[in-house]
Design a protein around this motif. Structure first.
Motif, mmCIF file in Angstrom:
data_model
loop_
_atom_site.group_PDB
_atom_site.id
_atom_site.type_symbol
_atom_site.label_atom_id
_atom_site.label_comp_id
_atom_site.label_asym_id
_atom_site.label_seq_id
_atom_site.Cartn_x
_atom_site.Cartn_y
_atom_site.Cartn_z
ATOM 1 N N GLN A 103 0.663 -3.377 4.629
ATOM 2 C CA GLN A 103 -0.783 -3.529 4.832
ATOM 3 C C GLN A 103 -1.566 -2.305 4.371
ATOM 4 O O GLN A 103 -2.395 -2.388 3.469
ATOM 5 C CB GLN A 103 -1.057 -3.815 6.302
ATOM 6 C CG GLN A 103 -0.461 -5.128 6.789
ATOM 7 C CD GLN A 103 -0.800 -5.411 8.231
ATOM 8 O OE1 GLN A 103 -1.198 -4.530 8.973
ATOM 9 N NE2 GLN A 103 -0.652 -6.658 8.634
ATOM 10 N N VAL A 104 -1.347 -1.171 4.985
ATOM 11 C CA VAL A 104 -2.109 0.034 4.670
ATOM 12 C C VAL A 104 -1.334 1.254 5.122
ATOM 13 O O VAL A 104 -0.610 1.213 6.116
ATOM 14 C CB VAL A 104 -3.506 -0.015 5.340
ATOM 15 C CG1 VAL A 104 -3.371 -0.031 6.850
ATOM 16 C CG2 VAL A 104 -4.381 1.150 4.883
ATOM 17 N N GLY A 161 -3.794 8.198 0.393
ATOM 18 C CA GLY A 161 -3.349 6.807 0.412
ATOM 19 C C GLY A 161 -4.060 6.011 -0.659
ATOM 20 O O GLY A 161 -5.138 6.387 -1.134
ATOM 21 N N ALA A 208 0.855 -1.170 0.000
ATOM 22 C CA ALA A 208 0.000 0.000 0.000
ATOM 23 C C ALA A 208 0.900 1.231 0.000
ATOM 24 O O ALA A 208 2.005 1.194 0.552
ATOM 25 C CB ALA A 208 -0.895 0.001 1.234
ATOM 26 N N SER A 251 -8.922 1.379 -3.931
ATOM 27 C CA SER A 251 -9.330 2.217 -2.811
ATOM 28 C C SER A 251 -8.363 3.379 -2.618
ATOM 29 O O SER A 251 -7.151 3.183 -2.522
ATOM 30 C CB SER A 251 -9.390 1.376 -1.530
ATOM 31 O OG SER A 251 -9.711 2.171 -0.416
ATOM 32 N N ASP A 266 3.660 0.653 2.910
ATOM 33 C CA ASP A 266 3.438 -0.246 4.032
ATOM 34 C C ASP A 266 2.905 -1.578 3.501
ATOM 35 O O ASP A 266 2.122 -1.580 2.559
ATOM 36 C CB ASP A 266 2.437 0.358 5.008
ATOM 37 C CG ASP A 266 2.381 -0.401 6.314
ATOM 38 O OD1 ASP A 266 1.640 -1.399 6.391
ATOM 39 O OD2 ASP A 266 3.104 -0.023 7.239
ATOM 40 N N ASN A 307 -4.625 1.676 -1.895
ATOM 41 C CA ASN A 307 -4.350 0.287 -1.529
ATOM 42 C C ASN A 307 -3.531 -0.394 -2.621
ATOM 43 O O ASN A 307 -3.180 0.213 -3.636
ATOM 44 C CB ASN A 307 -5.647 -0.464 -1.228
ATOM 45 C CG ASN A 307 -6.499 -0.696 -2.467
ATOM 46 O OD1 ASN A 307 -6.317 -0.037 -3.500
ATOM 47 N ND2 ASN A 307 -7.425 -1.625 -2.362
ATOM 48 N N ARG A 308 -3.232 -1.667 -2.419
ATOM 49 C CA ARG A 308 -2.271 -2.352 -3.280
ATOM 50 C C ARG A 308 -2.743 -2.499 -4.715
ATOM 51 O O ARG A 308 -1.943 -2.427 -5.647
ATOM 52 C CB ARG A 308 -1.931 -3.718 -2.674
ATOM 53 C CG ARG A 308 -0.999 -3.619 -1.490
ATOM 54 C CD ARG A 308 -0.786 -4.954 -0.818
ATOM 55 N NE ARG A 308 -1.959 -5.368 -0.058
ATOM 56 C CZ ARG A 308 -1.985 -6.437 0.709
ATOM 57 N NH1 ARG A 308 -0.923 -7.220 0.804
ATOM 58 N NH2 ARG A 308 -3.053 -6.746 1.384
ATOM 59 N N THR A 324 -1.794 4.901 6.538
ATOM 60 C CA THR A 324 -2.770 5.785 7.169
ATOM 61 C C THR A 324 -2.047 6.950 7.816
ATOM 62 O O THR A 324 -0.823 7.063 7.729
ATOM 63 C CB THR A 324 -3.587 5.049 8.245
ATOM 64 O OG1 THR A 324 -2.710 4.754 9.353
ATOM 65 C CG2 THR A 324 -4.179 3.757 7.713
#
Length: 121
Positions: free
Chosen positions: A101-102, A50, A33, A57, A99, A52-53, A104
């Motif tokens: 994962q995500v 941000g 991400a 999103s 990151d 996502n991968r 933020t």
């Protein structure tokens, strides 16, 4: 681990546009991400956007919604931040982050060195 290199910063007049790029390299670069942060002089680092991968999103801080667009091209291992209708208060060093994962406001594992964006009034 992933290495991040930003580019595309510069000086622009208020109302103008810039596109920042963040090239990611290293193991499985496309599986992270990604996001953008910024830090203005004398202020704390601030989350901007941000993604996502898979790029489906996206999310933004309220102050840039409708003006900035984050996108990614996983084939090129690159994330972009298109910035329109720039304001002097957008002046900052912009950092790319990644990151597993995500990304933020409070989570990002890897960081680039930053690229300066200056918006003149």
């Amino acid at each position: 681990q992933v290495q991040l290199i930003e580019s595309g910063g510069g000086l622009v007049q208020a109302g103008g546009s810039l596109r920042l790029s963040c090239a990611a390299s290293g193991r499985s670069a496309g599986s992270y991400a990604m996001g953008w942060f910024r830090q203005a002089p004398g202020k704390e680092r601030e989350f901007v956007a941000g993604i996502n991968r898979n790029g489906i999103s996206t999310y933004y801080v309220d102050s840039v919604k409708g003006r900035f667009t984050i996108s990614r091209d996983n084939a090129k291992n690159t994330v972009y931040l298109r910035m329109n209708s720039l304001k002097p208060e957008d002046t900052a060093v912009y950092f790319c982050a990644a990151d597993p994962q995500v990304v933020t406001r409070t989570q990002a594992t890897y960081w680039g060195q930053g690229t300066q964006v200056t918006v003149s009034s």
